[in-house]
Enzyme design. Structure first.
Site, PDB file in Angstrom:
ATOM      1  N   LYS B  51       0.812  -1.215   0.000  1.00 40.69           N
ATOM      2  CA  LYS B  51       0.000   0.000   0.000  1.00 40.69           C
ATOM      3  C   LYS B  51       0.846   1.265   0.000  1.00 40.69           C
ATOM      4  O   LYS B  51       0.332   2.348  -0.330  1.00 40.69           O
ATOM      5  CB  LYS B  51      -0.931  -0.005   1.208  1.00 40.69           C
ATOM      6  CG  LYS B  51      -2.002  -1.093   1.151  1.00 40.69           C
ATOM      7  CD  LYS B  51      -3.166  -0.695   0.247  1.00 40.69           C
ATOM      8  CE  LYS B  51      -4.351  -1.645   0.423  1.00 40.69           C
ATOM      9  NZ  LYS B  51      -5.511  -1.234  -0.391  1.00 40.69           N
ATOM     10  N   SER B 299       1.444  -9.902   0.315  1.00 43.81           N
ATOM     11  CA  SER B 299       1.169  -8.476   0.167  1.00 43.81           C
ATOM     12  C   SER B 299       1.403  -7.620   1.400  1.00 43.81           C
ATOM     13  O   SER B 299       1.507  -6.400   1.284  1.00 43.81           O
ATOM     14  CB  SER B 299      -0.254  -8.269  -0.349  1.00 43.81           C
ATOM     15  OG  SER B 299      -1.183  -8.886   0.510  1.00 43.81           O
TER      16      SER B 299
END
Lengths: 316, 316
Positions: B51, B299
């Protein structure tokens, strides 16, 4: 004596087999340390420690087909086992029966034959000599060996390339001194403003004391710290003289500081460090009198899950 | 619609601020999976998840000085907070009060103002609209935004460069689909033999069901899985149409499989994965009918130490 040329040759033989590890950092970790901390993450190396480098360098320098023997509490064991398997040669590894279970299991999983011995009652060196003769195996020592040192020195080549600073202390976890020595030789040639400083557990700081005294001194014991990977009785014959010329004063950290570094590496770098692999990070965080930027090698991440969970419960 | 050019432009703006993460692998993990598993370790990204890429791409595309607002359970919060701090602009982050403590603490540590709300009783979107108007803040949505998708797409550019294989499934943890979409666009242009497949928790597989149905379907709930990072109510308006054209069938894994993947990443890759970040690795390990080589994005790694310790106790 290990040279830059030998380190470069080892790097060339490793290409495609041993990983170029990243130099990590985290803004929040820098804030805690009060300085910029660059972390060479050798826990991300293919066997979970820098020892894959020395193992590969040594095995790849042997005549084809030669079987190997190593003595190790775990990381060197896995490094040699991995390299031997990839070269298709047999490996026998002598491990103390109290080595971390994960290290014994992984060494076996790489296909090596593990022979366990009792640290307290058995003579490891005699056992090794017998096995070596009987089975025709070549001993790959954990640190006192020119090719092993050359292999570990490839960490230094990468640091010289990745650091982006001209002047800094490079803190290196130190057992017998193979990694520190290889890194020091590489940096002296490629980035002379980057100076190696060894880091050991308090009470097992034979290298720091030997560097200060100008002669090889022994530790009173080789058990009693959680930093199992770096508990050696004394500096290597090949390593101490090189470090006397190239390294700054040695540092020592407590087990408690090493475990705090393990927890902080979890939170801020999202890597798994073993306590012995985290001593340089601990020094970067807790030692006074270091500069604005330090580079530290996080040398391994093979840690039993129980100890890791306990460490998170205490310090996470 | 996000293009390769937009992804390349985002990559250029990130240079020196957001990390090129390594593609890891481990012989022992391959053996467990029965296939070659390449792991794009975005848990090593500077804020502990991919992110940071989308956050940087979005904030760096705004007029200088514009304050930002984000809504997030944690990883997007940290990505936007990090980017805003580096650009010297204020950031307000709306976080659910039950978000993992580590994510709330880190978001604050990056200098953002965190506003907590109760998922059950408060209307997040109304709260955001009020704050945005009152304080003159620009909303940075977590996935349905062209610059955010372009930023996440830089993961795909790196995979195309690092993979070393022409043909493989690329498994991507999927919430709203921003990462999957960005990666799919990059790979379609740079490595068309690498095909994205989304991975979600069982029971929260809105994207897989939407792809199969050819229309946007909702999840019955957005709580009740340990994979907090990827529990979104439905696919994004921008993401689903792109993935309909570019992605293969979606996959789903159980919470138990995600936690096993967290433990195996600890043991064999020495990285810290959060459960939602580990779903693609779980699919690589446990899903039938995948090819000989799979690439999976790990992730994120922002996980509370208590949950991590518990996971090691169960599966380590």
């Amino acid at each position: 004596m290990t040279t830059l040329a030998a380190i470069k040759a080892a790097a060339a033989r490793m290409e495609g087999h041993v990983r170029r590890t990243p130099l990590l950092y985290a803004p929040l970790l820098d804030r805690l340390a009060g300085r910029r901390v660059l972390v060479k993450a050798e826990c991300l190396q293919v066997t979970g420690s820098f020892k894959a480098r020395g193992g590969w360098a040594a095995v790849s320098a042997l005549p084809p087909g030669a079987g190997v023997l190593a003595m190790s509490s775990g990381n060197h064991a896995q490094g040699v086992a991995f390299a031997a398997a990839a070269h298709g040669v047999p490996a026998v590894i002598l491990m103390p029966s109290d080595a971390p279970a994960v290290k014994i299991a992984n060494t076996r999983a790489y296909g090596a034959e593990v022979v366990l011995y009792d640290r307290a009652t058995e003579d490891r060196d005699a056992l090794a000599a017998r096995l070596s003769e009987k089975r025709g195996l070549t001993l790959v020592p954990p640190f006192d060996h020119p090719e092993v040192i050359a292999g570990q020195g490839t960490v230094g080549l990468e640091i010289a390339d990745q650091a982006g600073v001209d002047r800094a202390d490079v803190l290196v976890p130190c057992g017998g001194g193979g990694l520190s020595t290889g890194v020091a030789v590489a940096l002296a040639a490629k980035a002379p403003g980057l100076r190696v400083r060894t880091v050991e557990p308090v009470g097992f700081d034979d290298m720091a004391r030997s560097l200060a005294a100008g002669e090889a001194l022994r530790n009173p014991a080789t058990t009693g710290s959680v930093c199992d990977a770096i508990l050696t009785p004394s500096p290597g014959k090949l390593t101490l003289p090189v470090l006397q010329g190239l390294a700054g004063p040695g540092l020592a950290v407590t087990d408690e500081q090493a475990l705090q570094a393990v927890a902080l590496a979890f939170t801020h770098l999202r890597v798994v460090a073993e306590p012995g692999g985290a001593v340089a990070l601990a020094a970067a965080l807790f030692a006074p009198d270091l500069g604005d930027t330090v580079i530290c090698v996080l040398s391994g991440g093979n840690v039993d899950p129980g100890l890791f969970a306990e460490t998170l419960a205490r310090f996470g």
